[in-house]
Design a protein around this motif. Structure first.
Motif, short mmCIF file in Angstrom:
data_model
loop_
_atom_site.label_atom_id
_atom_site.label_comp_id
_atom_site.label_asym_id
_atom_site.label_seq_id
_atom_site.Cartn_x
_atom_site.Cartn_y
_atom_site.Cartn_z
N GLY A 36 0.80 -1.22 0.00
CA GLY A 36 0.00 0.00 0.00
C GLY A 36 0.83 1.27 0.00
N PRO A 37 1.80 1.40 0.93
CA PRO A 37 2.64 2.60 0.91
C PRO A 37 3.45 2.76 -0.39
N GLN A 38 3.89 1.65 -0.98
CA GLN A 38 4.61 1.74 -2.26
C GLN A 38 3.70 2.26 -3.37
N ILE A 39 2.46 1.77 -3.40
CA ILE A 39 1.50 2.24 -4.41
C ILE A 39 1.22 3.73 -4.21
N LYS A 40 0.98 4.11 -2.97
CA LYS A 40 0.68 5.52 -2.67
C LYS A 40 1.83 6.42 -3.12
N LYS A 41 3.06 6.03 -2.83
CA LYS A 41 4.23 6.82 -3.20
C LYS A 41 4.37 6.90 -4.72
N ARG A 42 4.14 5.77 -5.38
CA ARG A 42 4.30 5.68 -6.84
C ARG A 42 3.14 6.36 -7.58
N GLY A 43 1.96 6.33 -6.99
CA GLY A 43 0.78 6.94 -7.61
C GLY A 43 -0.02 6.01 -8.50
N HIS A 44 0.36 4.75 -8.56
CA HIS A 44 -0.39 3.75 -9.34
C HIS A 44 0.01 2.35 -8.87
N MET A 45 -0.81 1.38 -9.28
CA MET A 45 -0.51 -0.02 -8.99
C MET A 45 0.20 -0.64 -10.18
N THR A 46 1.11 -1.53 -9.89
CA THR A 46 1.63 -2.41 -10.93
C THR A 46 0.64 -3.57 -11.02
N PHE A 47 0.77 -4.38 -12.06
CA PHE A 47 -0.11 -5.54 -12.14
C PHE A 47 0.11 -6.46 -10.95
N ASP A 48 1.35 -6.64 -10.53
CA ASP A 48 1.67 -7.50 -9.39
C ASP A 48 0.97 -7.00 -8.12
N ASP A 49 0.99 -5.69 -7.89
CA ASP A 49 0.29 -5.10 -6.73
C ASP A 49 -1.20 -5.42 -6.81
N PHE A 50 -1.77 -5.11 -7.96
CA PHE A 50 -3.20 -5.34 -8.18
C PHE A 50 -3.57 -6.80 -7.93
N TYR A 51 -2.81 -7.69 -8.52
CA TYR A 51 -3.11 -9.12 -8.42
C TYR A 51 -3.07 -9.60 -6.97
N LYS A 52 -2.07 -9.16 -6.21
CA LYS A 52 -1.98 -9.54 -4.79
C LYS A 52 -3.21 -9.06 -4.02
N ILE A 53 -3.58 -7.81 -4.24
CA ILE A 53 -4.73 -7.25 -3.52
C ILE A 53 -6.02 -7.94 -3.94
N ALA A 54 -6.22 -8.08 -5.23
CA ALA A 54 -7.46 -8.67 -5.73
C ALA A 54 -7.62 -10.12 -5.26
N MET A 55 -6.54 -10.88 -5.31
CA MET A 55 -6.61 -12.28 -4.87
C MET A 55 -6.80 -12.38 -3.36
N TRP A 56 -6.26 -11.44 -2.60
CA TRP A 56 -6.47 -11.41 -1.15
C TRP A 56 -7.94 -11.14 -0.85
N LYS A 57 -8.55 -10.25 -1.61
CA LYS A 57 -9.96 -9.92 -1.37
C LYS A 57 -10.88 -11.04 -1.84
N SER A 58 -10.65 -11.54 -3.05
CA SER A 58 -11.52 -12.58 -3.58
C SER A 58 -10.84 -13.27 -4.77
N ALA A 59 -10.58 -14.54 -4.62
CA ALA A 59 -9.91 -15.30 -5.70
C ALA A 59 -10.87 -15.73 -6.80
N ARG A 60 -12.16 -15.54 -6.60
CA ARG A 60 -13.15 -16.03 -7.57
C ARG A 60 -12.98 -15.45 -8.97
N GLN A 61 -12.48 -14.25 -9.05
CA GLN A 61 -12.38 -13.58 -10.36
C GLN A 61 -10.99 -13.70 -10.99
N LYS A 62 -10.18 -14.63 -10.51
CA LYS A 62 -8.80 -14.75 -10.98
C LYS A 62 -8.65 -14.71 -12.51
N PRO A 63 -9.44 -15.47 -13.28
CA PRO A 63 -9.27 -15.40 -14.75
C PRO A 63 -9.48 -13.98 -15.30
N LYS A 64 -10.42 -13.26 -14.72
CA LYS A 64 -10.66 -11.89 -15.18
C LYS A 64 -9.55 -10.96 -14.73
#
Length: 187
Positions: free
Chosen positions: A31-59
């Motif tokens: 989170g602090p790295q994203i905030k400092k950078r001003g955007h998410m990398t795909f890796d950041d996004f994927y970690k967060i999204a899978m932590w919240k809900s793995a059901r949409q992994k293919p999407k």
């Protein structure tokens, strides 16, 4: 035990200790790295999204080329609705996952919306609908931020407390309480 002396490959155990709690890593490092950078990398996004809900992994995997620009735009908006709508334009991302992204990047100001948290707010007498829509998310944010201000805590701490209250509330309805303690919700 002397395992290293018996031919065991040297392992960076501190690395794995840090990786054990994904939630801590997301909130304290990602989170602090994203905030400092001003955007998410795909890796950041994927970690967060899978932590919240793995059901949409293919999407989620379909967002590799768009997540940086979409998140950069989302984080640049001051309007809450624009932020949410922009993040929800990512494939597989609905309001709950978008709220998780915002919460990880801005834990002081955002909380993860969840039906269980809404249910507890209703039990506490808050006038909020259980459906998760943009307008209801805005209402949820308003309530959570008010609670945070009144109690001198962050919005993220409010959502954690609401989750814990829900677990406790379930126990009162003959569900097992995962905390092993019983406190009544006092209003």
């Amino acid at each position: 035990l002397g395992l290293i002396n018996k031919g065991m490959k040297k392992i960076d155990f501190k690395k794995y200790i840090q990786l054990y709690s994904l939630e801590d890593r997301l909130f304290n490092i990602v989170g602090p790295q994203i905030k400092k950078r001003g955007h998410m990398t795909f890796d950041d996004f994927y970690k967060i999204a899978m932590w919240k809900s793995a059901r949409q992994k293919p999407k989620y995997l379909q967002n590799k080329s768009s997540v940086e620009s979409i998140s950069k735009d989302a984080f640049s908006f001051s309007d809450e609705s624009e932020r949410m709508e922009n993040l929800c334009s990512l494939k597989g991302v609905g309001i709950p996952t978008a709220s998780a992204i915002l919460t990880i990047v801005y834990p002081d100001d955002y909380a993860i919306i969840d039906a269980r948290c809404i249910e507890i707010l209703q039990e506490l007498g808050c006038s909020i609908k259980k459906t998760i829509t943009l307008s209801n998310w805005l209402k949820y944010l308003e309530i959570v931020r008010d609670i945070a201000r009144e109690n001198n805590i962050t919005a993220r701490e409010v959502d954690k407390a609401l989750f814990a209250m829900h677990r406790e509330w379930l126990e009162e309805q003959d569900y097992r309480n995962l905390y092993g303690v019983s406190y009544k919700i006092k209003t």
